[in-house]
Enzyme design. Structure first.
Site, PDB file in Angstrom:
ATOM      1  N   ASP A 232       0.855  -1.176   0.000  1.00 41.52           N
ATOM      2  CA  ASP A 232       0.000   0.000   0.000  1.00 41.52           C
ATOM      3  C   ASP A 232       0.898   1.235   0.000  1.00 41.52           C
ATOM      4  O   ASP A 232       2.005   1.210   0.531  1.00 41.52           O
ATOM      5  CB  ASP A 232      -0.890  -0.028   1.246  1.00 41.52           C
TER       6      ASP A 232
ATOM      7  N   THR B  18       0.093   4.607   1.161  1.00 43.46           N
ATOM      8  CA  THR B  18       0.009   5.396   2.391  1.00 43.46           C
ATOM      9  C   THR B  18       0.367   4.537   3.594  1.00 43.46           C
ATOM     10  O   THR B  18      -0.199   3.468   3.806  1.00 43.46           O
ATOM     11  CB  THR B  18      -1.418   5.955   2.566  1.00 43.46           C
TER      12      THR B  18
ATOM     13  N   ASP C 224      -2.089  -0.988   6.234  1.00 46.89           N
ATOM     14  CA  ASP C 224      -2.363  -0.495   7.580  1.00 46.89           C
ATOM     15  C   ASP C 224      -3.809  -0.065   7.780  1.00 46.89           C
ATOM     16  O   ASP C 224      -4.213   0.223   8.891  1.00 46.89           O
ATOM     17  CB  ASP C 224      -1.437   0.680   7.923  1.00 46.89           C
TER      18      ASP C 224
END
Length: 825
Positions: free
Chosen positions: A317, A319, A554
């Site tokens: 991912d 971010t 996350d």
């Protein structure tokens, strides 16, 4: 439930614990104490790891220890304490295993406490996080995006609250929850916010039984362990006939007295037992857990160490993985002459009224801290990864939206062009807009009137680029998969020099058919505007092409993909739901920790393969030697010749294992190793160990036949014959160690030299010669032994080169500089 109604105790029907006056204000301190006293707490262990008692029991009462224990009793019954030295293996096996597993357990338990979900509970009207086991019956627990439910309950507040129960039911669609709805532990918040009352706690909760089993310290579901179990089954099949033959020969055919016959039988049986193979595997895994724990890496399932070493695709991912979580407002650009002051007021109000702000909203709140006082929102639309926007309605002050420009804007508009231009430079861009209808309307957002572009800055992690370079060097493909604008994702990836990042793919154009999807996902590296269900589909598409996929993330939108990937890696600062489904949690939030995890996996797999070669070689030659000696006893009954007694005493097989297997195997199992993990563990081990074991066994037997003086030989000649056979065995076994240790590095050369020196001392020092019943003084016998060993060494060496040529495996004598792992060796 009404405010004046008593709460029913979970599963008991008791009704004597009163609720607080206001249902949503939480329990009072007195009411919490009352429930604790009654045992109405969430008494699920923090981590269901094995107790110290269980660890000791599991390491002491093993099948291998039982076999060695029986053989030790037999030897001691003969009065030869010296020949019982192999009994020290029982202490070593148990002691080392217990110490390492307890160390690993403590490491895991400490990290698990740091990583655990901490629900926000209201008590005395104040909300504060508590440990999961501190939750009591009737507690009011607040919920926000990504929060995982720790107990069962009933919803008392809902602001667009949607729960994902896929971890329990397998159904991936989020389910809307209104006040009064029943909710189950183990589910997590997909979008919206709210609060619920705990109605079932502890082991009564739905997910408690699942969690208790799922989080155990375990070595199951591992290709490496499956391979070792397969090898052990093979060894067992060999041991049974060979063991029966040697027992028959020693006790009935050899003609020796009971004491020597029993000693020979035990000497033949002991080396058949691969006493250190499982131990070394457990130690390698446990040491890996401890090493990674020092780097703030929580391994929730031990095979994950091995699994990540086999990964050939990492889906990351953007971010929180490649970029830092924190953001700051860079600019606010009004659209078509919109009122900038009104835009600031709307942003301040949106930020202040968001109960669970994400990183973007936090940056807005920091920039515009003073809300305009528009009052309570009249309608709420929480952000979700599927629709890419959130909103609040403020009656006469309007309906305000905050979301992705490429979702809310007309793609042909000037504002959309400007948003894409800003995004292409790596900035994160949100659109502030008005809507012509309440944000909770079924047809929202309706007609959108853009007001301003909110420009946010994200900082690329300083360790992201070297980490990507490491994976590129290890031939591991990295795919950047993000919910952000594809152009912005491509800009970040390009700044890290990720190959293929100059052609980012907008996931809204991806096909649903798996084969077509797999073609695109395999050939591209950067993807934007990816929905949670698409992340999951992309992982599945890669797996359908034979890839072993690791997924890092996350956020709550990463949960489905993390769950389906071969190895899920969550950031410690991520949502509780991502940490719950991941096999590995990076508590320090550093993407750069992954190379160390890969290194540990490769160390475990590569070193256990080396160690398995040594132990299996020993077992093969021990079984073969016992079989050949045993057959001499059977054939002697048919052809009327004197059978051969077993050549070694138990003390001989003990010292044979010291410097060819025991000490070298321990050091090799813990050494650095950057060999890429490959499938076919069992076949590769068999290809080296079986031919090598046969060569050692046959050469040793031939030497013994040549020097054996018959039943009339003196006791000195018997010792000399056994010593000669032992010399042949040791020379070839040390050469097998030298082959297994390749490619050589300085410390491996020292290890082999140390093994040779150890045996030179044993055979040279008068005390050790007498203590271990060694007599190499017969020059003729020793010459035969060395000659047989030389032939055996030649065959082992030739076999290694020929096997490499046949199976296309490169052979190198010395390590190259790239064999060391950059930054982690």
């Amino acid at each position: 439930m009404a405010a004046d109604e008593p709460a029913a105790l979970a599963g008991t029907g008791e009704t004597d614990l009163a609720e607080p006056d206001r249902p949503t204000s939480g329990l009072t301190t007195e009411q919490v104490a009352e429930r604790v006293a009654r045992g109405r707490t969430n008494d699920v262990p923090d981590r269901a790891s094995r107790s110290v008692k269980d660890i000791v029991r599991a390491n002491v009462f093993t099948r291998i220890n039982a076999i060695l224990g029986v053989l030790l009793i037999i030897v001691l019954a003969t009065g030869s304490i010296i020949d019982g030295m192999f009994g020290l293996l029982i202490i070593a096996n148990s002691g080392i295993g217990i110490i390492q597993e307890i160390r690993a357990k403590r490491t895991l338990d400490k990290l698990a406490i740091v990583s655990q979900t901490r629900p926000v509970v209201r008590r005395d009207g104040v909300a504060a996080p508590v440990a999961p086991r501190e939750v009591v019956l009737d507690d009011i627990i607040e919920l926000g995006p990504g929060d995982q439910l720790v107990v069962d309950g009933e919803v008392v507040e809902s602001q667009g609250l949607e729960l994902d129960e896929s971890l329990l039911t397998g159904e991936s669609d989020a389910i809307h929850k209104d006040p009064g709805s029943h909710v189950m532990s183990g589910s997590f918040v997909a979008s919206g916010s709210g609060a619920y009352r705990a109605t079932k706690v502890g082991r009564d909760a739905y997910a408690a039984r699942l969690a208790e089993e799922a989080s155990k310290f375990t070595l199951v579901k591992s290709e490496l362990n499956s391979g070792i179990n397969q090898i052990l089954r093979f060894i067992t099949y060999l041991m049974i006939p060979a063991g029966l033959l040697i027992i028959f020969n020693q006790l009935f055919s050899s003609g020796e007295s009971l004491g020597p016959a029993l000693s020979g039988m035990v000497a033949a049986l002991v080396p058949m037992v691969p006493e250190g193979l499982v131990l070394m595997t457990s130690i390698a895994f446990a040491v890996g857990v401890i090493r990674l724990g020092r780097r703030q890496c929580l391994v929730q399932e031990l095979p994950a160490i091995e699994g990540l070493a086999r990964v050939d695709v990492v889906c990351a991912d953007k971010t929180g993985t490649l970029t830092e979580n924190g953001m700051r407002l860079s600019d606010l650009e009004a659209i078509d002459g919109a009122d900038t002051d009104e835009a600031r007021a709307a942003l301040a109000s949106l930020a202040s009224d968001d109960p669970r702000p994400n990183a973007s909203v936090l940056a807005i709140a920091e920039a515009f801290p003073t809300a305009p006082g528009w009052g309570e929102p009249t309608a709420v639309a929480p952000f979700s990864s599927a629709k890419k926007w959130s909103g609040l309605s403020y009656g006469s002050h309007g309906n305000w939206l905050l979301g992705a420009p490429d979702v809310l804007l007309d793609p042909a508009s000037e504002a959309a062009r400007r948003a894409e231009e800003l995004g292409s430079s790596g900035l994160r861009v949100l659109l502030l807009a008005r809507s012509d209808r309440p944000v909770d309307d079924a047809n929202a957002p309706g007609t959108v009137t853009p007001v301003a572009l909110v420009v946010l800055e994200q900082r690329v992690r300083p360790d992201a680029k070297p980490t990507l370079e490491y994976f590129a060097g290890q031939k591991v493909d990295v795919k950047v998969i993000s919910g952000d604008n594809a152009v912005a994702v491509g800009a970040v990836a390009s700044s890290l020099d990720l190959p293929g990042s100059d052609n980012p793919v907008d996931a809204r154009t991806l096909p649903e058919e798996q084969e077509a999807l797999a073609d695109i996902v395999e050939s591209s590296t950067t993807f934007g505007r990816v929905r949670p269900d698409q992340k999951r589909a992309m992982v599945g598409a890669l797996q359908s092409r034979g890839h072993t996929v690791a997924m890092t993330g996350d956020g709550v939108n990463d949960v489905l993909a993390l769950k389906d990937s071969d190895i899920g890696v969550a950031m410690g600062s991520g949502s509780p739901a991502t940490r719950a489904v991941a096999q590995i949690v990076l508590l320090d939030n550093k993407f750069a920790t992954l190379p160390y995890v890969v290194a540990e996996g490769r160390r475990v797999i590569g070193n256990i393969e080396r160690v398995s070669n040594l132990f299996l070689t020993k077992t093969v030659y021990s079984v073969l030697l016992a079989f050949l000696v045993g057959m001499s006893g059977v054939l002697s009954e048919v052809f009327d010749f004197e059978p051969l007694p077993y050549p070694f005493l138990p003390r001989h097989v003990t010292i044979a294992a010291w410097f060819t297997i025991g000490i070298p195997a321990f050091l090799l199992s813990l050494a650095p190793n950057n060999e890429r993990a490959r499938s076919g563990f069992v076949s590769r081990v068999m290809r080296l160990a079986i031919p090598s074991g046969i060569i050692v066994g046959v050469a040793t037997f031939v030497c013994y036949v040549l020097v054996y003086g018959g039943p009339e030989q003196t006791e000195q000649q018997k010792i000399q014959a056994g010593t000669s056979a032992l010399i042949t065995l040791l020379i070839i076994a040390v050469w097998v160690l030298a082959v297994v240790a390749r490619p050589y590095q300085w410390w491996k050369v020292l290890l082999i030299a140390g093994s040779v020196l150890g045996y030179v001392i044993l055979f040279s020092v008068p005390f050790t010669r007498e203590f271990f019943a060694l007599d190499p003084s017969n020059i003729a016998y020793t010459t035969i032994a060395v000659t047989c060993a030389a032939v055996g060494v030649f065959l082992v060496e030739a076999g290694w080169w020929i096997s490499g040529r046949i199976h296309g495996e490169p052979r190198r004598l010395f390590a190259m500089p790239d064999d060391l792992l950059p930054g982690v060796h």
